[in-house]
Design a protein around this motif. Structure first.
Motif, PDB file in Angstrom:
ATOM      1  N   SER A 171       0.818  -1.218   0.000  1.00  0.00           N
ATOM      2  CA  SER A 171       0.000   0.000   0.000  1.00  0.00           C
ATOM      3  C   SER A 171       0.847   1.260   0.000  1.00  0.00           C
ATOM      4  O   SER A 171       0.504   2.252  -0.667  1.00  0.00           O
ATOM      5  CB  SER A 171      -0.942   0.002   1.210  1.00  0.00           C
ATOM      6  OG  SER A 171      -0.196   0.017   2.426  1.00  0.00           O
ATOM      7  N   ARG A 172       1.982   1.227   0.734  1.00  0.00           N
ATOM      8  CA  ARG A 172       2.836   2.421   0.800  1.00  0.00           C
ATOM      9  C   ARG A 172       4.245   2.036   1.224  1.00  0.00           C
ATOM     10  O   ARG A 172       4.448   1.189   2.100  1.00  0.00           O
ATOM     11  CB  ARG A 172       2.276   3.445   1.789  1.00  0.00           C
ATOM     12  CG  ARG A 172       3.071   4.763   1.832  1.00  0.00           C
ATOM     13  CD  ARG A 172       2.399   5.800   2.711  1.00  0.00           C
ATOM     14  NE  ARG A 172       3.144   7.063   2.728  1.00  0.00           N
ATOM     15  CZ  ARG A 172       3.021   8.026   1.827  1.00  0.00           C
ATOM     16  NH1 ARG A 172       2.173   7.860   0.821  1.00  0.00           N
ATOM     17  NH2 ARG A 172       3.723   9.138   1.896  1.00  0.00           N
ATOM     18  N   SER A 173       5.239   2.693   0.611  1.00  0.00           N
ATOM     19  CA  SER A 173       6.632   2.555   1.021  1.00  0.00           C
ATOM     20  C   SER A 173       7.288   3.910   0.821  1.00  0.00           C
ATOM     21  O   SER A 173       7.335   4.429  -0.300  1.00  0.00           O
ATOM     22  CB  SER A 173       7.355   1.494   0.194  1.00  0.00           C
ATOM     23  OG  SER A 173       8.729   1.433   0.544  1.00  0.00           O
ATOM     24  N   GLY A 174       7.774   4.503   1.909  1.00  0.00           N
ATOM     25  CA  GLY A 174       8.340   5.837   1.819  1.00  0.00           C
ATOM     26  C   GLY A 174       7.312   6.829   1.313  1.00  0.00           C
ATOM     27  O   GLY A 174       6.210   6.940   1.855  1.00  0.00           O
ATOM     28  N   ALA A 175       7.647   7.522   0.228  1.00  0.00           N
ATOM     29  CA  ALA A 175       6.742   8.503  -0.361  1.00  0.00           C
ATOM     30  C   ALA A 175       5.910   7.923  -1.498  1.00  0.00           C
ATOM     31  O   ALA A 175       5.189   8.664  -2.180  1.00  0.00           O
ATOM     32  CB  ALA A 175       7.551   9.694  -0.875  1.00  0.00           C
ATOM     33  N   THR A 176       5.982   6.611  -1.691  1.00  0.00           N
ATOM     34  CA  THR A 176       5.342   5.972  -2.843  1.00  0.00           C
ATOM     35  C   THR A 176       4.111   5.189  -2.416  1.00  0.00           C
ATOM     36  O   THR A 176       4.148   4.438  -1.439  1.00  0.00           O
ATOM     37  CB  THR A 176       6.333   5.041  -3.560  1.00  0.00           C
ATOM     38  OG1 THR A 176       7.542   5.752  -3.834  1.00  0.00           O
ATOM     39  CG2 THR A 176       5.746   4.524  -4.857  1.00  0.00           C
ATOM     40  N   ASN A 177       3.029   5.320  -3.181  1.00  0.00           N
ATOM     41  CA  ASN A 177       1.775   4.625  -2.902  1.00  0.00           C
ATOM     42  C   ASN A 177       1.466   3.597  -3.986  1.00  0.00           C
ATOM     43  O   ASN A 177       1.949   3.685  -5.112  1.00  0.00           O
ATOM     44  CB  ASN A 177       0.623   5.632  -2.852  1.00  0.00           C
ATOM     45  CG  ASN A 177       0.777   6.635  -1.736  1.00  0.00           C
ATOM     46  OD1 ASN A 177       0.792   6.284  -0.560  1.00  0.00           O
ATOM     47  ND2 ASN A 177       0.913   7.904  -2.103  1.00  0.00           N
ATOM     48  N   TRP A 178       0.614   2.633  -3.609  1.00  0.00           N
ATOM     49  CA  TRP A 178      -0.029   1.711  -4.554  1.00  0.00           C
ATOM     50  C   TRP A 178       0.997   1.000  -5.435  1.00  0.00           C
ATOM     51  O   TRP A 178       1.058   1.181  -6.644  1.00  0.00           O
ATOM     52  CB  TRP A 178      -1.055   2.454  -5.401  1.00  0.00           C
ATOM     53  CG  TRP A 178      -1.996   3.266  -4.581  1.00  0.00           C
ATOM     54  CD1 TRP A 178      -2.599   2.914  -3.407  1.00  0.00           C
ATOM     55  CD2 TRP A 178      -2.416   4.604  -4.848  1.00  0.00           C
ATOM     56  NE1 TRP A 178      -3.374   3.931  -2.936  1.00  0.00           N
ATOM     57  CE2 TRP A 178      -3.295   4.984  -3.811  1.00  0.00           C
ATOM     58  CE3 TRP A 178      -2.166   5.520  -5.872  1.00  0.00           C
ATOM     59  CZ2 TRP A 178      -3.895   6.233  -3.756  1.00  0.00           C
ATOM     60  CZ3 TRP A 178      -2.759   6.761  -5.832  1.00  0.00           C
ATOM     61  CH2 TRP A 178      -3.620   7.112  -4.782  1.00  0.00           C
ATOM     62  N   ILE A 179       1.777   0.155  -4.787  1.00  0.00           N
ATOM     63  CA  ILE A 179       2.915  -0.508  -5.425  1.00  0.00           C
ATOM     64  C   ILE A 179       2.526  -1.933  -5.796  1.00  0.00           C
ATOM     65  O   ILE A 179       2.105  -2.723  -4.941  1.00  0.00           O
ATOM     66  CB  ILE A 179       4.123  -0.525  -4.471  1.00  0.00           C
ATOM     67  CG1 ILE A 179       4.470   0.912  -4.050  1.00  0.00           C
ATOM     68  CG2 ILE A 179       5.310  -1.215  -5.113  1.00  0.00           C
ATOM     69  CD1 ILE A 179       5.167   0.988  -2.711  1.00  0.00           C
TER      70      ILE A 179
END
Length: 443
Positions: A171-179
């Motif tokens: 769902s989220r990693s760092g500043a990145t969403n929807w992976i």
């Protein structure tokens, strides 16, 4: 059916074992308390695109695993991580997932029941290690943030076959969403140090993420569901069992025109194929299409690990090489180094566009078993950078592959040619390293 199972299982060593395993549809049974582990970097950006590993080169063996680990390390408390993999057998990766769970991330994993059983109750193996860790301090986990590892009876979304995907949804990693991350590599040490694999990452695409989460929500119920295929922008997702639908590989190859390419140096469309296992009527059908394109003037190049003799006969005279190194007269799957990718790329005249770019990345061997098992396929169009990287990778493997179709090693071939004999001298390169030392390089 028996031949199909042999083809699929030939690429991994199975060790028989016993153990009681929770089914994928069982109630969640895992929670854990957050730990004081290194905090995620809120500014970290998960880079989209395709990643390849190279099992012979020290700095490139663990590239896919490092991508997975960096994504995990920067998933904050409250994030969700969902994994489906045929095999999870890497203490290195297992520890990373446990740390994410302890940090407050909801980690849920589905793997093959037979392979989970093969690990038994050995506390050093991945399945038992994660099962215990996810069950600790369950009362401290907030509702909806449970972690667990489960299995499916055979396929997760079908009636028969094998669950064989390799994917991770975050769902989220760092500043990145929807992976959404997927490819040809299982969550094993062998995937890094024995196999050529690919791993595709798509980020910030909520419709795609939601579609893959729909597949996940079906898979964890471990029962039969209808075919699931959908397109979001330039990306098409296809989840087996396929039943009566068009073959993912054929859906790409049928749109290829060989002449008039404006993005290749010679004006011919490039078709680069890297699929580990070709078998039965399905593999023969794709081989005949590749042969047709070759005769029509396409620039076709194929690398593979194993295919039946009748399929090799279809491809005779084409640029097709077997990438597999074997040590000793008898095949030892622990020591083999081989291509494990399951896809293709087209650069040139595709679907009416003379400058087309397409990549098919998948978990699917081209066999009947792959047709009706759990598998994932993702087709990405109009990404010139990704397509060029795939073309370059197949070219690299082709250059390094030790064998042509006529110099084929019948490693676990269900249709071996008894007239072919090999000497030990054919199996001496590249230099062999102890497996535990290779896995240690990833740490």
């Amino acid at each position: 059916m028996a031949a199909g199972i042999a083809l699929l299982l030939a690429v991994t060593v199975l060790v028989t074992g016993h153990g009681l395993l929770p089914a994928a549809g069982a109630a969640p049974a895992a929670h854990a308390a957050p730990s004081a582990a290194r905090k995620p970097d809120p500014a970290y950006v998960v880079t989209p695109g395709i990643t390849f590993n190279h099992p012979f080169r020290r700095g490139q063996r663990g590239k896919i695993h490092r991508k997975i680990v960096k994504t995990l390390k920067n998933a904050p408390a409250g994030a969700t991580v969902r994994v489906i993999t045929w095999n999870f057998d890497s203490p290195y990766l297992a520890r990373k997932f446990i740390r994410a769970h302890e940090r407050g991330v909801s980690v849920q994993i589905i793997m093959s029941r037979g392979l989970a059983r093969s690990q038994g109750g050995n506390p050093a193996r991945s399945y038992p290690m994660m099962l215990r860790a996810f069950q600790r301090d369950e009362e401290n986990r907030p509702p909806g943030m449970e972690s667990w590892i489960r299995t499916c009876s055979q396929t997760c979304r079908g009636k028969r076959g094998s669950m064989h995907p390799k994917l991770m949804i975050v769902s989220r990693s760092g500043a990145t969403n929807w992976i959404v991350m997927q490819g040809s590599g299982n969550f094993t040490g062998a995937a890094a140090v024995q196999q050529f694999n690919d791993w595709t990452t798509v980020t910030e695409n909520k419709p795609l993420y939601d579609g893959w989460m729909r597949m996940w929500d079906e898979a964890k119920q471990d029962r039969n569901f209808p075919v699931l295929r959908f397109t979001t922008g330039n990306i098409t997702s296809m989840f087996a069992p396929h039943r009566d639908n068009v073959d993912p590989a054929m859906s790409v190859l049928n749109k290829v025109q060989c002449a008039g390419a404006t993005n290749t140096s010679h004006g011919r469309t490039k078709v680069r194929i890297a699929n580990a296992v070709w078998g039965e009527a399905r593999g023969a059908r794709i081989a005949r299409k590749a042969r047709q394109l070759d005769r029509q003037g396409c620039d076709v190049e194929i690398v593979f690990m194993m295919m039946q003799r009748r399929i090799r006969h279809i491809l005779r005279g084409m640029r097709a090489k077997q990438m597999v190194y074997i040590y000793g007269e008898q095949a030892d799957k622990f020591k083999d180094r081989y291509v494990h990718m399951k896809g293709l790329a087209v650069q040139g005249n595709f679907d009416g566009r003379p400058d087309g770019n397409v990549v098919l990345s998948s978990s699917e061997n081209w066999t009947q078993l792959g047709w009706h098992s759990d598998e994932q396929n993702i087709i990405i169009r109009d990404d010139a950078v990704m397509t060029q990287k795939y073309v370059d990778q197949v070219d690299l493997i082709y250059r390094e592959a030790p064998r042509t179709l006529s110099n084929y090693v019948n490693s676990a071939d269900p249709d071996p040619d008894p007239r072919v004999r090999h000497s030990d001298r054919e199996y001496l390169s590249p230099k062999e390293y102890p497996f535990h030392l290779l896995e240690a390089e990833l740490s």
